[in-house]
Design an enzyme around this catalytic site. Structure first.
Site, PDB file in Angstrom:
ATOM      1  N   HIS A   1     -14.851 -79.709 -18.371  1.00 17.04           N
ATOM      2  CA  HIS A   1     -16.243 -79.267 -18.354  1.00 17.04           C
ATOM      3  C   HIS A   1     -16.356 -77.756 -18.265  1.00 17.04           C
ATOM      4  CE1 HIS A   1     -17.808 -83.353 -18.122  1.00 17.04           C
ATOM      5  NE2 HIS A   1     -16.706 -83.596 -17.428  1.00 17.04           N
TER       6      HIS A   1
ATOM      7  N   GLU B   1       6.165 -63.909 -14.073  1.00 14.96           N
ATOM      8  CA  GLU B   1       6.949 -62.845 -13.445  1.00 14.96           C
ATOM      9  C   GLU B   1       8.411 -62.973 -13.881  1.00 14.96           C
ATOM     10  OE1 GLU B   1       5.763 -60.899  -9.427  1.00 14.96           O
ATOM     11  OE2 GLU B   1       7.461 -62.148  -8.936  1.00 14.96           O
TER      12      GLU B   1
ATOM     13  N   LYS C   1       9.908 -61.279   2.004  1.00 16.18           N
ATOM     14  CA  LYS C   1      11.340 -61.059   1.783  1.00 16.18           C
ATOM     15  C   LYS C   1      11.726 -59.640   2.209  1.00 16.18           C
ATOM     16  CE  LYS C   1      14.825 -61.086  -1.817  1.00 16.18           C
ATOM     17  NZ  LYS C   1      15.180 -61.376  -3.188  1.00 16.18           N
TER      18      LYS C   1
ATOM     19  N   LYS D   1       2.234 -50.535  -8.038  1.00 18.49           N
ATOM     20  CA  LYS D   1       2.366 -50.399  -6.581  1.00 18.49           C
ATOM     21  C   LYS D   1       2.531 -48.940  -6.213  1.00 18.49           C
ATOM     22  CE  LYS D   1       5.014 -54.491  -5.224  1.00 18.49           C
ATOM     23  NZ  LYS D   1       6.330 -54.896  -4.751  1.00 18.49           N
TER      24      LYS D   1
ATOM     25  N   GLU E   1       0.312 -55.464   1.180  1.00 19.54           N
ATOM     26  CA  GLU E   1      -0.705 -56.471   1.496  1.00 19.54           C
ATOM     27  C   GLU E   1      -0.329 -57.224   2.777  1.00 19.54           C
ATOM     28  OE1 GLU E   1       0.785 -56.007  -1.385  1.00 19.54           O
ATOM     29  OE2 GLU E   1      -0.627 -56.190  -3.058  1.00 19.54           O
TER      30      GLU E   1
ATOM     31  N   GLY F   1      11.716 -64.043  -4.656  1.00 19.68           N
ATOM     32  CA  GLY F   1      10.467 -64.396  -3.980  1.00 19.68           C
ATOM     33  C   GLY F   1       9.805 -65.632  -4.575  1.00 19.68           C
ATOM     34  N   ARG F   2       9.745 -65.701  -5.905  1.00 16.29           N
ATOM     35  CA  ARG F   2       9.035 -66.828  -6.537  1.00 16.29           C
ATOM     36  C   ARG F   2       9.852 -68.113  -6.530  1.00 16.29           C
ATOM     37  NH1 ARG F   2      10.076 -62.649  -9.711  1.00 16.29           N
ATOM     38  NH2 ARG F   2      11.529 -62.803 -11.444  1.00 16.29           N
TER      39      ARG F   2
HETATM   40  O1  F6P Z   1       4.767 -59.240  -6.883  1.00 12.34           O
HETATM   41  C1  F6P Z   1       6.040 -58.707  -6.706  1.00 12.34           C
HETATM   42  C2  F6P Z   1       6.761 -59.342  -5.587  1.00 12.34           C
HETATM   43  O2  F6P Z   1       7.907 -58.596  -5.419  1.00 12.34           O
HETATM   44  C3  F6P Z   1       7.077 -60.808  -5.820  1.00 12.34           C
HETATM   45  O3  F6P Z   1       8.195 -61.004  -6.594  1.00 12.34           O
HETATM   46  C4  F6P Z   1       7.203 -61.308  -4.425  1.00 12.34           C
HETATM   47  O4  F6P Z   1       7.106 -62.692  -4.379  1.00 12.34           O
HETATM   48  C5  F6P Z   1       6.036 -60.603  -3.770  1.00 12.34           C
HETATM   49  O5  F6P Z   1       6.035 -59.316  -4.364  1.00 12.34           O
HETATM   50  C6  F6P Z   1       6.084 -60.506  -2.286  1.00 12.34           C
HETATM   51  O6  F6P Z   1       7.204 -59.814  -1.836  1.00 12.34           O
HETATM   52  P1  F6P Z   1       7.697 -59.925  -0.326  1.00 12.34           P
HETATM   53  O7  F6P Z   1       8.052 -61.353  -0.073  1.00 12.34           O
HETATM   54  O8  F6P Z   1       8.878 -59.007  -0.227  1.00 12.34           O
HETATM   55  O9  F6P Z   1       6.583 -59.488   0.560  1.00 12.34           O
END
Ligand code: F6P
Length: 544
Positions: free
Chosen positions: A382, A351, A205, A510, A211, A265-266
């Site tokens: 199990h 979240e 987003k 972060k 990452e 995002g979620r």
């Molecule tokens: O973990 C925090 C967060 O902001 C989530 O809400 C989101 O889904 C994720 O990081 C990834 O964010 P982006 O889509 O901006 O890379």
């Protein structure tokens, strides 16, 4: 300003009622032949059986009063019409628009959002068709064989969960996922893919997430080294609100997809973040998936609360968390294809509702989101079921199961169902001392041994369980299942008066990581660090 939920008359009445209810064991309620009809609800091809929840008709009535005290009807309307429900980020949360029938306008801030949504859907469909036909292929004109989704959180968990869940509907394309910051996943992908036939889809987003951008850069170098820089424009698609950053990364304008700041995002699997899913299953199945979500939106908006699945799920959850004091919630799908569903729900629920202040910033004085976790049954039986049956922790459970197998082995699904129902019964009823004694005696166990064994074999039961049953796991049903839980989360946020659409809690770590990265890279020049961190950096220096 809304009233603190715990000060409402319904909350007080529920607290009093729960104190009385605690003296009742759910097994004493289960033999009532009318209970199933009263404590179950079938809607939208789904059955919610909550007969094994630790509550009676009075508790249910009071929970509905709680919903009324919290203005739930009005708050559902506010969500769906695009009010600024995300007050700390001053925006609506319009994931429902992404699955809405495009012919039904949705005017927010003077603009019909459905025109933008329809245009984006058309672009996604054309791209997916192009990849499937081979018209959109790699730089050497070969059709793509592997799609690699690079993203994290909502830009990963939704797509990966859905691609796994709908494996039976998959086209002949391999779909891989890279999310984590350590290099394992990207290393595995680049070691096993043919660059000429690989399309990377960067989902973010913000297009700034550490990452995702780190993995995307590795992928870009990998393609450039093998196919040359000119090939990059053919091997990367991207989805983001940040068009400038997609541009700077060098994403081909025709392969750039958009999303909007009003999609969390979620909650974004329904947007072009679902590109990997659409590529995996094709546009028709993706449409059926969106339609499933939209059907639940209609249901959420219009069904009376007593027959409203997300409302019931939300109320039952609040009963367990706030009035019975159950802080943990396990999700147990009896279908291996849903193996990533608990992980997906972890982000969605934790979240969203992992908050400790009300919408106005005042601290809450009651519990909010429970710890959610889970694994598919019968594997779970199990591993951790022992603790759920006889341990000291109290955990509420959702058993989720399709009746029909999504593979040729229906008899195995019958066994899965038998296990699912048996476990729900066992958790609710338990096994009393008297039952254990008579079972051991019937086996002829000698009295000294019998006495020694009895305490070990007693199962307290009284665990709160719901069973969610549907016919089969197909795209439409998966859409329904996700939307059901999304709205459950919203219901609970309304009952608790918290904002489920922000996530400030993920920022602190972060920021610290950004500051620490240079020190980890070069522990020799670590500068001033807190003593605990200095200790760890010392080991990095010694062991790297
Ligand atoms: O973990 C925090 C967060 O902001 C989530 O809400 C989101 O889904 C994720 O990081 C990834 O964010 P982006 O889509 O901006 O890379």
């Amino acid at each position: 300003m809304t009233l603190n939920p715990s000060l409402t008359t319904a909350w007080e009445a529920l607290s009093r009622h729960a104190a009385e209810e605690r003296a009742i064991h759910v097994r004493d309620l289960l033999d009532d032949p009318k209970r199933f009809a009263q404590f179950s609800c079938e809607a939208q091809g789904m059955l919610l059986d909550y007969t094994r929840q630790r509550l009676d008709a009075r508790a249910l009535e009071l929970l509905h009063d709680l919903a009324a005290n919290a203005d739930l009807s009005e708050r559902i309307e506010a969500l769906l019409r695009g009010d600024t429900v995300n007050n700390t980020e001053r925006r609506p949360a319009l994931h429902t628009a992404l699955r809405r029938d495009a012919k039904r306008p949705l005017v927010v801030g003077g603009r019909d959002l459905m025109r933008d949504v329809a245009a984006e859907r058309a672009k996604l469909d054309a791209f997916v068709r192009g990849v499937h036909s081979g018209a959109i292929g790699g730089s050497t004109a070969q059709p793509f064989r592997t799609i690699v989704n690079i993203g994290i959180g909502g830009s990963d968990l939704g797509p990966v969960m859905a691609v796994e869940a709908l494996a039976c509907f998959r086209r002949d394309l391999e779909v891989r996922f890279v999310s984590n910051i350590d290099g394992c996943q990207i290393a595995d992908v680049v070691a096993s893919c043919d660059p000429a036939r690989t399309l990377f889809v960067i989902c973010s987003k913000t297009f700034t997430t550490l990452e995702t951008m780190t993995n995307a850069r590795i992928a870009r170098e990998w393609i450039a080294e093998r196919l040359g820089s000119a090939a990059l424009s053919k091997h990367f698609a991207a989805v983001s609100t940040n068009h400038k950053a997609m541009d700077e990364f060098g994403v081909n304008p025709d392969y750039r997809f958009t999303m909007w700041d009003w999609v969390g995002g979620r909650y974004s699997i329904w947007s072009s973040i679902g590109l990997a899913l659409a590529l995996a299953v094709g546009t028709e199945h993706f449409k059926a998936f969106l339609d499933g979500g939209a059907a639940i939106d209609e249901h959420f908006a219009s069904a009376p609360f007593a027959q409203n699945l997300p409302v019931l799920l939300g109320l039952l959850g609040a009963w367990n968390v706030n009035f019975l004091g159950t802080p943990s919630h396990a999700v147990l799908p009896y279908d291996q294809r849903l193996h990533r569903f608990p992980a997906y729900l972890q982000q969605l629920e934790m979240e969203s509702n992992g908050k400790r202040v009300h919408r106005d910033g005042k601290p809450v004085d009651h519990a909010t989101g429970p710890v959610l976790w889970g694994e598919p049954g019968s594997n779970a039986q199990h591993s951790f079921f022992q603790l759920l049956h006889q341990g000291t922790a109290d955990v509420a459970m959702d058993f989720i199961a399709p009746v029909r197998a999504s593979n040729p082995y229906q008899e195995q699904q019958n066994l899965a169902l038998a296990n699912c129902f048996a476990q729900a019964e066992a958790f609710a009823r338990g096994q009393t001392e008297a039952q254990v004694r008579s079972e051991l005696a019937a086996k002829g166990v000698a009295s000294a041994e019998l006495e020694a064994l009895v305490p070990h074999k007693v199962h307290p039961g009284n665990r709160a369980c719901s069973v969610l049953l549907f016919q089969r796991l197909d795209p439409n049903t998966l859409g329904k299942l996700i939307a059901l839980y999304e709205h459950k989360v919203y219901v609970q946020s309304v009952l608790w008066d918290i904002n489920p659409f922000d996530q400030w809690g993920v920022e602190l770590g972060k920021k610290l990581a950004d500051k620490l990265a240079p020190a980890v890279r070069d522990p020799g020049a670590a500068g001033s660090q807190p003593p605990g961190v200095r200790g760890l950096l010392e080991y990095v220096k010694r062991w790297r």
